[in-house]
Design a protein around this motif. Structure first.
Motif, PDB file in Angstrom:
ATOM      1  N   GLY A  61       0.838  -1.497   0.171  1.00 27.39           N
ATOM      2  CA  GLY A  61      -0.184   0.316   0.232  1.00 27.39           C
ATOM      3  C   GLY A  61       0.652   1.218   0.250  1.00 27.39           C
ATOM      4  N   PRO A  62       2.138   1.692   0.879  1.00 24.48           N
ATOM      5  CA  PRO A  62       2.950   2.991   0.333  1.00 24.48           C
ATOM      6  C   PRO A  62       3.624   2.475  -0.624  1.00 24.48           C
ATOM      7  CG  PRO A  62       3.231   1.216   2.648  1.00 24.48           C
ATOM      8  CD  PRO A  62       1.727   0.531   2.420  1.00 24.48           C
ATOM      9  N   VAL A  63       3.926   1.600  -1.207  1.00 24.64           N
ATOM     10  CA  VAL A  63       4.681   1.905  -2.891  1.00 24.64           C
ATOM     11  C   VAL A  63       3.654   1.541  -3.462  1.00 24.64           C
ATOM     12  CG1 VAL A  63       5.437   0.872  -4.412  1.00 24.64           C
ATOM     13  CG2 VAL A  63       6.132   0.331  -1.685  1.00 24.64           C
ATOM     14  N   ARG A  64       1.949   1.776  -3.566  1.00 27.76           N
ATOM     15  CA  ARG A  64       0.940   2.465  -4.407  1.00 27.76           C
ATOM     16  C   ARG A  64       1.315   3.471  -4.028  1.00 27.76           C
ATOM     17  NH1 ARG A  64      -3.789  -1.660  -2.990  1.00 27.76           N
ATOM     18  NH2 ARG A  64      -1.856  -2.349  -1.047  1.00 27.76           N
ATOM     19  N   ARG A  65       0.910   3.531  -3.120  1.00 29.58           N
ATOM     20  CA  ARG A  65       0.570   5.578  -3.047  1.00 29.58           C
ATOM     21  C   ARG A  65       1.866   6.237  -3.448  1.00 29.58           C
ATOM     22  NH1 ARG A  65      -4.719   6.588  -0.598  1.00 29.58           N
ATOM     23  NH2 ARG A  65      -5.974   5.057  -0.303  1.00 29.58           N
ATOM     24  N   GLY A  66       2.773   6.400  -2.836  1.00 25.23           N
ATOM     25  CA  GLY A  66       4.132   6.789  -3.283  1.00 25.23           C
ATOM     26  C   GLY A  66       3.956   7.691  -4.449  1.00 25.23           C
ATOM     27  N   LEU A  67       3.832   6.028  -5.119  1.00 21.50           N
ATOM     28  CA  LEU A  67       4.251   6.193  -7.092  1.00 21.50           C
ATOM     29  C   LEU A  67       3.128   6.833  -7.120  1.00 21.50           C
ATOM     30  CD1 LEU A  67       4.753   1.973  -7.512  1.00 21.50           C
ATOM     31  CD2 LEU A  67       6.409   3.969  -7.906  1.00 21.50           C
ATOM     32  N   ALA A  68       1.602   7.090  -7.176  1.00 23.20           N
ATOM     33  CA  ALA A  68       0.621   7.315  -7.135  1.00 23.20           C
ATOM     34  C   ALA A  68       1.039   9.154  -7.159  1.00 23.20           C
ATOM     35  CB  ALA A  68      -0.438   7.891  -6.386  1.00 23.20           C
ATOM     36  N   ALA A  69       1.229   9.426  -6.233  1.00 28.74           N
ATOM     37  CA  ALA A  69       1.970  11.317  -5.477  1.00 28.74           C
ATOM     38  C   ALA A  69       3.220  11.440  -6.608  1.00 28.74           C
ATOM     39  CB  ALA A  69       2.670  10.797  -3.770  1.00 28.74           C
ATOM     40  N   LEU A  70       4.020   9.953  -7.167  1.00 31.56           N
ATOM     41  CA  LEU A  70       5.135  10.834  -7.501  1.00 31.56           C
ATOM     42  C   LEU A  70       4.385  11.230  -9.524  1.00 31.56           C
ATOM     43  CD1 LEU A  70       7.106  10.389  -9.186  1.00 31.56           C
ATOM     44  CD2 LEU A  70       7.510   8.220  -9.755  1.00 31.56           C
ATOM     45  N   ALA A  71       2.981  10.536  -9.715  1.00 37.21           N
ATOM     46  CA  ALA A  71       2.585  10.752 -10.357  1.00 37.21           C
ATOM     47  C   ALA A  71       1.465  12.306 -10.567  1.00 37.21           C
ATOM     48  CB  ALA A  71       0.935   9.525 -11.310  1.00 37.21           C
ATOM     49  N   ALA A  72       1.521  12.205  -9.361  1.00 42.13           N
ATOM     50  CA  ALA A  72       0.689  13.431  -9.616  1.00 42.13           C
ATOM     51  C   ALA A  72       1.512  14.461  -9.560  1.00 42.13           C
ATOM     52  CB  ALA A  72      -0.383  13.519  -7.982  1.00 42.13           C
ATOM     53  N   ARG A  73       2.787  14.308  -8.854  1.00 44.29           N
ATOM     54  CA  ARG A  73       3.543  15.291  -9.691  1.00 44.29           C
ATOM     55  C   ARG A  73       3.964  16.051 -10.973  1.00 44.29           C
ATOM     56  NH1 ARG A  73       9.288  16.031  -6.503  1.00 44.29           N
ATOM     57  NH2 ARG A  73       9.215  17.454  -7.391  1.00 44.29           N
ATOM     58  N   TRP A  74       4.026  14.694 -11.858  1.00 42.46           N
ATOM     59  CA  TRP A  74       4.580  14.804 -13.070  1.00 42.46           C
ATOM     60  C   TRP A  74       3.058  16.123 -13.959  1.00 42.46           C
ATOM     61  CZ3 TRP A  74       8.519  14.893 -15.446  1.00 42.46           C
ATOM     62  CH2 TRP A  74       9.766  13.867 -14.314  1.00 42.46           C
ATOM     63  N   HIS A  75       1.601  15.761 -13.681  1.00 40.58           N
ATOM     64  CA  HIS A  75       0.110  15.660 -13.424  1.00 40.58           C
ATOM     65  C   HIS A  75       0.245  17.588 -13.053  1.00 40.58           C
ATOM     66  CE1 HIS A  75      -0.410  12.191 -15.900  1.00 40.58           C
ATOM     67  NE2 HIS A  75      -0.755  11.707 -14.093  1.00 40.58           N
ATOM     68  N   GLY A  76       1.243  17.877 -12.148  1.00 44.34           N
ATOM     69  CA  GLY A  76       0.571  19.310 -11.271  1.00 44.34           C
ATOM     70  C   GLY A  76      -0.654  19.422 -10.451  1.00 44.34           C
ATOM     71  N   ALA A  77      -0.939  17.879 -10.154  1.00 43.87           N
ATOM     72  CA  ALA A  77      -2.124  17.999  -9.046  1.00 43.87           C
ATOM     73  C   ALA A  77      -1.335  18.148  -8.115  1.00 43.87           C
ATOM     74  CB  ALA A  77      -3.108  16.686  -9.506  1.00 43.87           C
ATOM     75  N   GLU A  78      -1.173  18.934  -7.090  1.00 42.52           N
ATOM     76  CA  GLU A  78      -0.072  19.109  -5.320  1.00 42.52           C
ATOM     77  C   GLU A  78      -1.853  18.124  -4.244  1.00 42.52           C
ATOM     78  OE1 GLU A  78       1.293  19.440  -2.530  1.00 42.52           O
ATOM     79  OE2 GLU A  78       2.351  20.001  -4.172  1.00 42.52           O
ATOM     80  N   GLU A  79      -3.058  18.506  -4.958  1.00 39.35           N
ATOM     81  CA  GLU A  79      -4.136  17.426  -3.776  1.00 39.35           C
ATOM     82  C   GLU A  79      -3.590  16.994  -3.996  1.00 39.35           C
ATOM     83  OE1 GLU A  79      -4.451  19.197  -7.688  1.00 39.35           O
ATOM     84  OE2 GLU A  79      -5.660  20.556  -6.784  1.00 39.35           O
ATOM     85  N   ILE A  80      -3.697  15.901  -5.321  1.00 39.63           N
ATOM     86  CA  ILE A  80      -3.416  14.284  -5.223  1.00 39.63           C
ATOM     87  C   ILE A  80      -2.175  13.831  -4.578  1.00 39.63           C
ATOM     88  CG2 ILE A  80      -3.295  12.389  -6.735  1.00 39.63           C
ATOM     89  CD1 ILE A  80      -5.837  13.701  -8.717  1.00 39.63           C
TER      90      ILE A  80
END
Length: 397
Positions: free
Chosen positions: A54-73
């Motif tokens: 779970g922590p890795v899944r969420r960490g990878l999602a946060a990484l993807a969100a950085r590329w998308h410019g989605a600070e809230e995610i």
């Protein structure tokens, strides 16, 4: 399945993260299945059992969100225990995590540049086939969620978030999209856009047809049992929610005319450069609208692309269309870029064409869903020309 999850007590992460005002919230509520199925997908992907922690899944999602410019995610996953090492400026030191983060970089920014060798790098780093599908799903789902949030914010006059991307090149930097004449299965491979029927082959093993469990079979009910769905069925709860979300967005009568939802999907696929998805949804848009020449005009546009294969401009996709279709294509295409380049001016143009809030929320959902579909298609396999003597219609998404 419940429409709530551990991802947010309100049971609607997208609505909560977008901070919806009353008119847009009411318009979106007219199709509650869209919000509910999206939440089920989030619950299954981040709260369910998976071969990636779970922590890795969420960490990878946060990484993807950085590329998308989605600070809230980014904040959303950080607050729920995401591994912070995964979305920092530098790639993590652990070889397996480093490979996973680099793959998310690639699938998020330059999915059309992914190759079979990129999946081999994940398996060489110790990730199983189920884990490879999980990592790709995390990157692809986050692309959907970011556009859903940012698109809805635009509808109410708010600018999207502006998270700073990681200061590094992705593995795709400097690559060119493959023009190989054959697919991984040795069959002829399309390299030009078309409305003709295509098939798709996987780069890692799908679940064999005779080994599908009842849960896996049920997860794509209503679709074919081709390689695409049997591969995604390795995470059946995620696929079940995704299949239902697809139907909730594209198979309903209310809201934006169905031809225009399909048009948005085709425009998104052009930006992401997914020949397979564009073929399916351009074909549907042409059939439903009875405007094949206008759809072919969209397919025929060649976009200039930078070193990451991101279009330098998406406006050419709308050229030559009537004013309503031009506004729809322009918005969908700008919402599809990474990061998003759609603005409130795009929304003003759509409203001037008479689109209602209900139609606009449909448009956001249609374009956002294909940011997800494109990335799965492009990062897990490639299209090929079927044997026309034996082909049967297949419409994965």
């Amino acid at each position: 399945m419940s429409s709530t999850s551990d991802t947010g007590p309100e049971g609607d992460d997208i609505g909560r993260l977008a901070g919806l005002d009353r008119p847009i919230e009411a318009a979106r509520a007219a199709k509650p299945q869209v919000a509910g199925r999206a939440q089920e997908a989030a619950a299954a992907l981040f709260g369910g059992r998976a071969p990636v922690s779970g922590p890795v899944r969420r960490g990878l999602a946060a990484l993807a969100a950085r590329w998308h410019g989605a600070e809230e995610i980014v904040r959303h996953h950080a607050e729920r225990g995401g591994d912070a090492a995964l979305w920092r400026d530098d790639l993590p030191g652990d070889p397996a995590l480093r490979a996973a983060a680099a793959h998310v970089d690639l699938v998020t920014v330059s999915p059309a540049l992914a190759t079979r060798d990129d999946l081999a790098r994940l398996t060489d780093a110790g990730w199983s086939t189920d884990a490879v599908v999980t990592i790709s799903q995390v990157a692809a789902f986050t692309a959907f969620q970011a556009r859903a949030v940012q698109g809805l914010r635009l509808l109410q006059g708010d600018a999207p978030g502006a998270a700073a991307p990681p200061p590094r090149h992705t593995p795709g930097r400097g690559r060119r999209k493959s023009t190989a004449p054959t697919a991984a299965n040795g069959r002829p491979r399309p390299v030009e856009y078309t409305r003709e029927l295509l098939s798709w082959t996987a780069w890692v093993p799908p679940v064999p047809t005779d080994e599908l469990t009842p849960e896996q079979e049920a997860s794509f009910r209503g679709k074919t049992n081709g390689a695409y769905f049997r591969l995604l069925a390795r995470l059946p709860a995620v696929l079940a929610a995704r299949t239902a979300l697809d139907a909730a967005i594209f198979a309903t009568v209310e809201g934006l005319p169905r031809a225009e939802r399909e048009l948005a999907a085709a425009a998104t696929s052009k930006v992401t450069d997914c020949v397979y998805c564009a073929s399916v949804h351009a074909r549907k848009a042409a059939q439903l609208s009875r405007r094949p020449a206008d759809v072919d005009r969209l397919l025929g546009v060649t976009l200039e692309r930078d070193a990451d294969w991101v279009p330098s401009a998406t406006a050419p996709l709308a050229e030559g269309q009537d004013s309503r279709w031009a506004a729809i294509v322009a918005f969908a295409a700008a919402l599809a870029t990474t990061p998003v380049t759609a603005t409130t001016a795009h929304v003003d143009r759509l409203r001037a064409e008479g689109l209602t809030d209900a139609e606009l929320t449909d448009l956001v959902a249609s374009a956002a869903f294909f940011a997800w579909a494109n990335r799965l298609m492009l990062s897990l396999g490639d299209p090929y020309w079927p044997d026309t003597a034996t082909a049967t219609p297949r419409t994965p998404a």
